[in-house]
Structures are given as C-alpha cells and as structure tokens.
Scaffold this motif. Sequence first.
Motif, PDB file in Angstrom:
ATOM      1  N   THR A 224       7.043  -4.434   1.316  1.00 42.51           N
ATOM      2  CA  THR A 224       5.717  -4.392   0.659  1.00 42.51           C
ATOM      3  C   THR A 224       4.778  -3.462   1.439  1.00 42.51           C
ATOM      4  OG1 THR A 224       4.936  -6.343   1.850  1.00 42.51           O
ATOM      5  CG2 THR A 224       5.883  -6.724  -0.317  1.00 42.51           C
TER       6      THR A 224
ATOM      7  N   LYS B 169       6.027 -12.804  -6.830  1.00 46.07           N
ATOM      8  CA  LYS B 169       7.039 -11.797  -6.474  1.00 46.07           C
ATOM      9  C   LYS B 169       6.677 -10.389  -6.951  1.00 46.07           C
ATOM     10  CE  LYS B 169       9.618 -15.098  -4.838  1.00 46.07           C
ATOM     11  NZ  LYS B 169      10.625 -15.830  -5.543  1.00 46.07           N
ATOM     12  N   GLY B 170       5.487 -10.261  -7.533  1.00 46.96           N
ATOM     13  CA  GLY B 170       5.087  -8.942  -8.021  1.00 46.96           C
ATOM     14  C   GLY B 170       4.937  -8.928  -9.526  1.00 46.96           C
ATOM     15  N   ILE B 171       4.914  -7.730 -10.081  1.00 46.29           N
ATOM     16  CA  ILE B 171       4.670  -7.604 -11.528  1.00 46.29           C
ATOM     17  C   ILE B 171       5.667  -6.630 -12.159  1.00 46.29           C
ATOM     18  CG2 ILE B 171       2.182  -8.100 -11.436  1.00 46.29           C
ATOM     19  CD1 ILE B 171       1.747  -4.996 -11.565  1.00 46.29           C
TER      20      ILE B 171
ATOM     21  N   MET C 170       1.343  -5.440  -3.992  1.00 41.22           N
ATOM     22  CA  MET C 170       2.148  -5.527  -2.765  1.00 41.22           C
ATOM     23  C   MET C 170       1.452  -6.372  -1.707  1.00 41.22           C
ATOM     24  SD  MET C 170       5.017  -4.051  -3.101  1.00 41.22           S
ATOM     25  CE  MET C 170       5.215  -4.303  -4.837  1.00 41.22           C
ATOM     26  N   GLU C 171       0.123  -6.237  -1.653  1.00 42.41           N
ATOM     27  CA  GLU C 171      -0.640  -6.990  -0.649  1.00 42.41           C
ATOM     28  C   GLU C 171      -0.595  -8.494  -0.918  1.00 42.41           C
ATOM     29  OE1 GLU C 171      -4.372  -5.010  -0.952  1.00 42.41           O
ATOM     30  OE2 GLU C 171      -3.725  -3.341   0.316  1.00 42.41           O
TER      31      GLU C 171
ATOM     32  N   THR D  66       7.124  -2.334  -8.035  1.00 39.01           N
ATOM     33  CA  THR D  66       6.031  -3.249  -8.403  1.00 39.01           C
ATOM     34  C   THR D  66       6.427  -4.697  -8.129  1.00 39.01           C
ATOM     35  OG1 THR D  66       6.857  -3.355 -10.677  1.00 39.01           O
ATOM     36  CG2 THR D  66       5.126  -1.740 -10.221  1.00 39.01           C
ATOM     37  N   ARG D  67       7.685  -4.915  -7.789  1.00 38.49           N
ATOM     38  CA  ARG D  67       8.142  -6.279  -7.493  1.00 38.49           C
ATOM     39  C   ARG D  67       9.082  -6.253  -6.300  1.00 38.49           C
ATOM     40  NH1 ARG D  67      10.919  -8.126 -12.779  1.00 38.49           N
ATOM     41  NH2 ARG D  67      11.639  -9.885 -11.550  1.00 38.49           N
ATOM     42  N   ILE D  68       8.933  -7.218  -5.414  1.00 39.98           N
ATOM     43  CA  ILE D  68       9.853  -7.357  -4.273  1.00 39.98           C
ATOM     44  C   ILE D  68      10.116  -8.848  -4.089  1.00 39.98           C
ATOM     45  CG2 ILE D  68      10.153  -7.050  -1.783  1.00 39.98           C
ATOM     46  CD1 ILE D  68       8.418  -4.485  -2.082  1.00 39.98           C
TER      47      ILE D  68
ATOM     48  N   ASN E 114      -0.106  10.339 -10.828  1.00 39.65           N
ATOM     49  CA  ASN E 114      -1.020  10.417  -9.695  1.00 39.65           C
ATOM     50  C   ASN E 114      -0.941  11.745  -8.965  1.00 39.65           C
ATOM     51  OD1 ASN E 114      -2.656   7.949  -8.428  1.00 39.65           O
ATOM     52  ND2 ASN E 114      -1.181   7.268  -9.957  1.00 39.65           N
TER      53      ASN E 114
ATOM     54  N   ILE F 289      -0.625  -1.309  -8.017  1.00 43.52           N
ATOM     55  CA  ILE F 289       0.651  -1.507  -7.308  1.00 43.52           C
ATOM     56  C   ILE F 289       0.380  -1.902  -5.850  1.00 43.52           C
ATOM     57  CG2 ILE F 289       2.792  -0.396  -6.538  1.00 43.52           C
ATOM     58  CD1 ILE F 289       2.675   1.361  -9.055  1.00 43.52           C
ATOM     59  N   LYS F 290      -0.587  -1.207  -5.231  1.00 41.90           N
ATOM     60  CA  LYS F 290      -0.930  -1.515  -3.840  1.00 41.90           C
ATOM     61  C   LYS F 290      -1.424  -2.956  -3.703  1.00 41.90           C
ATOM     62  CE  LYS F 290      -3.639   1.117  -1.167  1.00 41.90           C
ATOM     63  NZ  LYS F 290      -4.676   2.162  -0.975  1.00 41.90           N
TER      64      LYS F 290
ATOM     65  N   ILE G  50       2.006 -10.171  -2.462  1.00 43.90           N
ATOM     66  CA  ILE G  50       3.339 -10.768  -2.629  1.00 43.90           C
ATOM     67  C   ILE G  50       3.589 -11.849  -1.570  1.00 43.90           C
ATOM     68  CG2 ILE G  50       5.813 -10.257  -2.279  1.00 43.90           C
ATOM     69  CD1 ILE G  50       5.537  -7.951  -4.142  1.00 43.90           C
TER      70      ILE G  50
ATOM     71  N   ILE H 110       2.894   0.223   0.253  1.00 42.73           N
ATOM     72  CA  ILE H 110       1.464   0.508   0.462  1.00 42.73           C
ATOM     73  C   ILE H 110       1.303   1.807   1.257  1.00 42.73           C
ATOM     74  CG2 ILE H 110      -0.658  -0.341   1.570  1.00 42.73           C
ATOM     75  CD1 ILE H 110       0.446  -3.228   0.943  1.00 42.73           C
TER      76      ILE H 110
ATOM     77  N   THR I 290      -2.064   3.057  -9.429  1.00 50.66           N
ATOM     78  CA  THR I 290      -1.467   2.983  -8.074  1.00 50.66           C
ATOM     79  C   THR I 290      -2.176   1.916  -7.239  1.00 50.66           C
ATOM     80  OG1 THR I 290      -2.781   4.915  -7.519  1.00 50.66           O
ATOM     81  CG2 THR I 290      -0.441   5.268  -7.709  1.00 50.66           C
TER      82      THR I 290
ATOM     83  N   THR J 107       3.801   6.520 -13.121  1.00 47.47           N
ATOM     84  CA  THR J 107       2.597   6.360 -12.289  1.00 47.47           C
ATOM     85  C   THR J 107       2.609   7.331 -11.109  1.00 47.47           C
ATOM     86  OG1 THR J 107       2.440   4.045 -12.926  1.00 47.47           O
ATOM     87  CG2 THR J 107       1.256   4.682 -10.944  1.00 47.47           C
TER      88      THR J 107
ATOM     89  N   ILE K  78       2.025   4.922  -0.828  1.00 50.80           N
ATOM     90  CA  ILE K  78       0.914   5.256  -1.734  1.00 50.80           C
ATOM     91  C   ILE K  78      -0.230   5.893  -0.945  1.00 50.80           C
ATOM     92  CG2 ILE K  78      -0.849   4.276  -3.276  1.00 50.80           C
ATOM     93  CD1 ILE K  78       1.326   2.268  -4.211  1.00 50.80           C
TER      94      ILE K  78
END
Lengths: 212, 128
Positions: free
Chosen positions: A118, B61-63, B53-54, A93-95, A155, B49-50, B56, A122, B46, A151, A125
């Motif tokens: 990133t 830096k995200g969550i 990422m889009e 969830t973080r990069i 899913n 999360i996607k 960032i 995507i 999800t 998660t 998923i």
Amino acid sequence: MVFSFVKRVFNQFMRDFFASRKDLKLGLYGPPNSGKTTLANKICMDWVGEELGTVSPLMHETREIQIKEQISIKNKNGKELLFNLVDTPGIATRIDYEEFLKSGMSENKAKKRAREATKGVIEAIKWLDEMDAVLVVLDATQDPYSQVNVTIIGNLQARDIPVLIVANKVDLKRSNMKKVQAAFPQYEVIGVSAKYGRNIKELYEQVFKLVK
Amino acid sequence: MVTIQLLPYTEIETLSSVGRIRKLLNIAKQDKIVLLQGRLRKEEETELIKATMEEINKEFKGIELAVIHPAQSQLSGLQKLKNDMLSAVLGDRQGLTIIGPASVVKAIKKDPNKIELLTSEKRKRSRR
C-alpha cells in the motif's frame, strides 16, 4: 481551465528549463505483475551489466521505488541518451493480505507485504510529478481497459508527460496487442517480451523518440 | 445482498477534492457500491487510489473502480470543445463512475461497449 492551462505550461517550461541541468527521469509505471522490473532488469543488463531488482510471479514484489542512475543508451545512429531509470511499485486499487497467504506465506509476512505494498502504491503516485517521460508497462495478456491503466495514462496526459505504452509478454500465446492498441488509440504502443528480449531494440529507438 | 447507492453529480459538485474522495470512500467502506453520475477529475482519481491505500486494513481491502465515459474521439471538434468548456465550468457530468468495495466487488470488466460487475459470492453468503 485557465489555471490548469497555465499550470501545464509552467510545468512544461520547468521541465524543459531544467532538462539540461538535471538527469532525465524515465519512469516505469503500470499495474502489478505487468513486468516492469523484468523490463528494468533487461534495460540495466543491456547497458549497465547488472540487474535492478528481484522479480517474482507473486504480486507486489516491488514495493519501493528503485532507481538506476546514469544509464546511457545508444540508438542505431550512434546517438546517446543518458537517463535515470525509475522502477515503481505496481499501482492497484485493492490489496488483500489473504491473497498472499495462498502462496504459503505466513500471516505476519503476508500482512507486512500488504502494508508495504500500500505504501508502495502511494509512493509511485507521488513520484508521477518527478518523471520526464514514462513507459506504461501493461501485461498484453490482461484486460487493457482496467481503470488503473486508464487513470495512470490520464494523469500522465494531464501533466503533459510523454508516454509510451509497452505491451509486455507478447511471447505468450494469449497476448493481444491489437486489444491494447484499440484501448489506447491515441498513444504509440510497442509490443515486447522483456523476459526474452523480444523487440527490445525497437523499444530503445522509441525511447529516443519519446524524449526528443 | 448487494447495496447500490446512486449519487447524482449535484451531491459532490460543491465539495472540495478531499471532500469528494472522502464521501465516495465512506460509502464504499459501508460495503455499498456507488454509482456516481459523471466522473472525478483525473487528479482526483489518483488521489482516490492514494486515499484508498492509506485506509486499507484487515476489514477494508480496497476498491474496484471503473469509469464509463463517452469516447471523445467519436465527437466532432465543436462538440468536444463544447463538452470541455461545460466540464470545466460545471464538472464532468457525462458518463458514470462505479466504485465498489473489494470485499463485495470481485472485479469490474470493461470494454468499450459493456461493463460487467462481478460480485464476491463468498461475501454474499457470509452476510446472509
């Protein structure tokens, strides 16, 4: 709720209907650095004789979907199973590109790696729907309650995709299989060391059960 | 200083999946920690999360994400059925979803009985 049920039945029907015509896809999912590619390499080396991807202690080494087609494995009864192995980038969830700088990477390379990572998440998923069965590879030395793990598994469950949880790195002293089992009591959990091949034969037996 | 925004489920109830995700992400991108009553659907998690990422970039830096939810296994069959039906009709209002920007929240540690939110000291200092 009714729509969701109908969708699930339809998806299951489509999977079963096409199962004999298309190649079975076995996915490797999990957080970064849990050992997905190490496991993929072990499986490929055992049955195809060549590795699938490169591994690194640095996070997000696998940033693209990697597929090894037509892997044929045999169980102890001599039964054969043919599948395509899909190794996916670790889901996070973080990069933060600054994390890569700490390993001595140049800023440009770090930013590029972060950008690719990133995109990799995507892609991973997006590929969830394509899978026929999934091995969720977790690092048995890490906290299994992480939301990414929950998660991913939630899913897969919602999509009715069979799941086997692989607790990797059990060769390390600080690994805790019981904690992984306690976190996901409704799933089959198998402890392995992909790096040293520990319990891999048992894993193959479990894969047969998973896709039966 | 860490800012926490409480979000009742009614705030996202009428929104589409995209709208819900957008709303949560927009708050996180303002460097605020969101405490949402209830939880998103599994597919929405999800998608979150996607979408993260889009978005960032150098600043975002995200969550960090965590969901606390009453263990379904501890409920009786009838209670579980009742909860499932209510969730399907009204949305899942049980539990709590925590979403924090990665620049503020270093990690969220969760086990069945407690949740720990570790904030980033470096960030706090730089904001003072």
